[in-house]
Scaffold this motif. Structure first.
Motif, short mmCIF file in Angstrom:
data_model
loop_
_atom_site.label_atom_id
_atom_site.label_comp_id
_atom_site.label_asym_id
_atom_site.label_seq_id
_atom_site.Cartn_x
_atom_site.Cartn_y
_atom_site.Cartn_z
N TYR A 1 -9.30 29.82 15.59
CA TYR A 1 -8.61 31.11 15.50
C TYR A 1 -7.48 31.24 16.51
O TYR A 1 -6.53 31.99 16.29
N LEU A 2 -7.61 30.52 17.62
CA LEU A 2 -6.59 30.59 18.66
C LEU A 2 -5.54 29.51 18.52
O LEU A 2 -4.45 29.62 19.07
N PHE B 1 -5.09 38.22 13.32
CA PHE B 1 -5.46 39.28 14.26
C PHE B 1 -5.22 38.79 15.70
O PHE B 1 -4.69 39.52 16.54
N PHE B 2 -5.60 37.55 15.98
CA PHE B 2 -5.37 37.03 17.33
C PHE B 2 -3.89 36.83 17.61
O PHE B 2 -3.44 37.02 18.74
N LEU B 3 -3.12 36.47 16.60
CA LEU B 3 -1.67 36.39 16.77
C LEU B 3 -1.13 37.76 17.17
O LEU B 3 -0.31 37.87 18.09
N GLY C 1 -15.82 36.81 20.87
CA GLY C 1 -16.86 36.82 19.84
C GLY C 1 -16.92 38.13 19.08
O GLY C 1 -17.06 38.14 17.85
N GLY C 2 -16.77 39.23 19.80
CA GLY C 2 -16.78 40.53 19.14
C GLY C 2 -15.64 40.69 18.16
O GLY C 2 -15.84 41.19 17.03
N ILE C 3 -14.46 40.27 18.56
CA ILE C 3 -13.28 40.38 17.68
C ILE C 3 -13.46 39.51 16.44
O ILE C 3 -13.18 39.95 15.32
N VAL C 4 -13.91 38.27 16.63
CA VAL C 4 -14.06 37.35 15.50
C VAL C 4 -15.05 37.92 14.48
O VAL C 4 -14.75 38.00 13.27
N THR D 1 -13.71 41.09 12.74
CA THR D 1 -12.62 40.83 11.80
C THR D 1 -13.13 40.12 10.55
O THR D 1 -12.67 40.40 9.43
N LYS D 2 -14.08 39.21 10.71
CA LYS D 2 -14.69 38.58 9.54
C LYS D 2 -15.31 39.64 8.64
O LYS D 2 -15.15 39.61 7.40
N ASP D 3 -16.03 40.59 9.24
CA ASP D 3 -16.67 41.65 8.47
C ASP D 3 -15.61 42.55 7.82
O ASP D 3 -15.77 42.97 6.66
#
Length: 406
Positions: free
Chosen positions: A91-92, A233-235, A193-196, A199-201
């Motif tokens: 993701y990064l 989202f990470f971008l 971890g929370g963001i990933v 965002t998947k959900d």
């Protein structure tokens, strides 16, 4: 000739080290602040613009086989999060700035199509409302850190709204973003971890029940995988929160440093349309661009580059080049630019900032709210010499806090 070591103090002032580098023939070797690996630095406006559009200078070094030349970008990336789980690394690593050609176009295309003028314009009421909600309690208190208590929360809220984070979840997601971006090792991993997982959900929910947000638009476009949408989202976190927040604080500080320009803007609010691009030029928050690599031996800006050799662009230097601007070290809210941006703060060419229109919108709203509409302009709450700055590897000085009276 030995490489010039650019300290943060040197690169803070465009009339200092950059002016001397611009006067040299060709491209000299420099070592950027906080790093040890030398790189060819492009400092003149026309050369920077040319480099950003030169197809023989690429972002993805892995495309250049059997290259053993030193890599400053690898040194910078090595300073990332310790203990990063492999399942999160993807993701990064999908940052648009690191791709070229067809792969860059494949990843950027859906985002460009989703980042419509209508979607950006539709965010204005939210930006205005959020800015007012943030500034009112700070004004009642009479004193605030304009960076930490206003600019960061505003930028974070705007990105969450753009992506489609539900209003009820924004405080929780913003907390993860803060931990990921500014926390220590453990907190950063927890935030990641929370963001990933969130965002998947979110992607799964928007696939079933789309709404008018960026995630739904990307799913409808179909050009990106679900994992690549999580990477978007990470971008946006990387490029849409810290740089804009820092820019807003630096822009206000620039106006406070030039009280005549501040008063001129307050007296004539119509100057906002000129003040925004001028402040973008004057501050140029992203001072040094991504590392570029020569795909072959060729001559650029009077210098013979070797295949695989690292080159980077000094956007700050380019935007203060006297060959391109009249008295560039002067902030002038009446300055008129030609066609286009008139500056390189958003870059140029294939990697031009996708969020430029949003950046201009937020800047205009903030300046109108903080500088134009209020009965009194902000004032520094400390002596100018006591405004705290920090060092960023590869880039130089940036504000840590901006204490003001409101």
């Amino acid at each position: 000739m030995a490489a010039v070591h650019l300290t943060p103090e040197l690169v803070e002032h465009p009339v200092g080290a950059y002016a001397e580098l611009r006067s040299r023939p060709g491209l000299g070797h420099v070592v950027l602040p906080g790093l040890a690996t030398p790189v060819r630095l492009v400092t003149r406006h026309d050369d920077v613009r040319a480099a950003l559009g030169e197809p023989r200078l690429v972002r993805d070094r892995s495309a250049i086989a059997d290259c053993e030349l030193p890599d400053p970008q690898a040194e910078l990336l090595a300073q990332g999060i310790e203990g990063l789980p492999p399942e999160y690394a993807t993701y990064l690593s999908g940052h648009l700035a690191l791709f070229d050609g067809d792969e860059h176009a494949r990843r950027r295309g859906p985002l460009t199509r989703a980042f419509t003028a209508r979607r950006v314009a539709a965010l204005r009421p939210f930006v205005e409302r959020t800015a007012q909600q943030l500034i009112e309690p700070l004004a009642e208190r009479g004193r605030a850190d304009l960076l930490g208590e206003f600019a960061y929360p505003l930028s974070t809220a705007v990105i969450c709204a753009l992506v489609g984070v539900d209003a009820a979840d924004r405080d929780r997601v913003c907390g993860w973003i803060r931990d990921f971006a500014y926390g220590d090792g453990g907190r950063a991993l927890e935030g990641l971890g929370g963001i990933v997982e969130y965002t998947k959900d979110l992607v799964a929910r928007r696939r079933v029940e789309p709404t008018d947000d960026l995630v739904s638009a990307l799913l409808a476009d179909g050009g990106l995988t679900d994992d690549e949408i999580v990477g978007v989202f990470f971008l946006l976190i990387d490029t849409g929160i810290t740089p804009p927040a820092l820019f807003l604080a630096h822009a206000v500080l620039a106006l406070l440093d030039h009280p005549d320009q501040l008063e001129r803007l307050r007296a004539d609010p119509e100057l906002l349309s000129r003040a925004v691009p001028e402040l973008l030029r004057y501050v140029t928050l992203v001072r040094v661009g991504a590392t570029l690599y020569a795909t072959e031996d060729f001559v650029f800006a009077g210098t013979r580059l070797r295949r695989g050799e690292a080159v980077t662009v000094a956007l700050f230097a380019a935007d203060h080049d006297p060959a391109a601007y009249d008295v560039p070290e002067r902030l002038d809210v009446t300055r008129e630019f030609g066609r286009g941006d008139g500056h390189l703060a958003f870059g140029h060419g294939p990697h031009y900032c996708i969020g430029a229109a949003l950046g201009r919108l937020v800047t205009g709203v903030v300046l109108e709210e903080l500088v134009v509409r209020r009965s009194a302009a902000p004032e520094l709450a400390v002596d100018r010499a006591d405004v705290p700055f920090g060092h960023w590897p590869g880039d130089g000085f940036h504000l840590l806090r901006l204490p003001v009276r409101l």
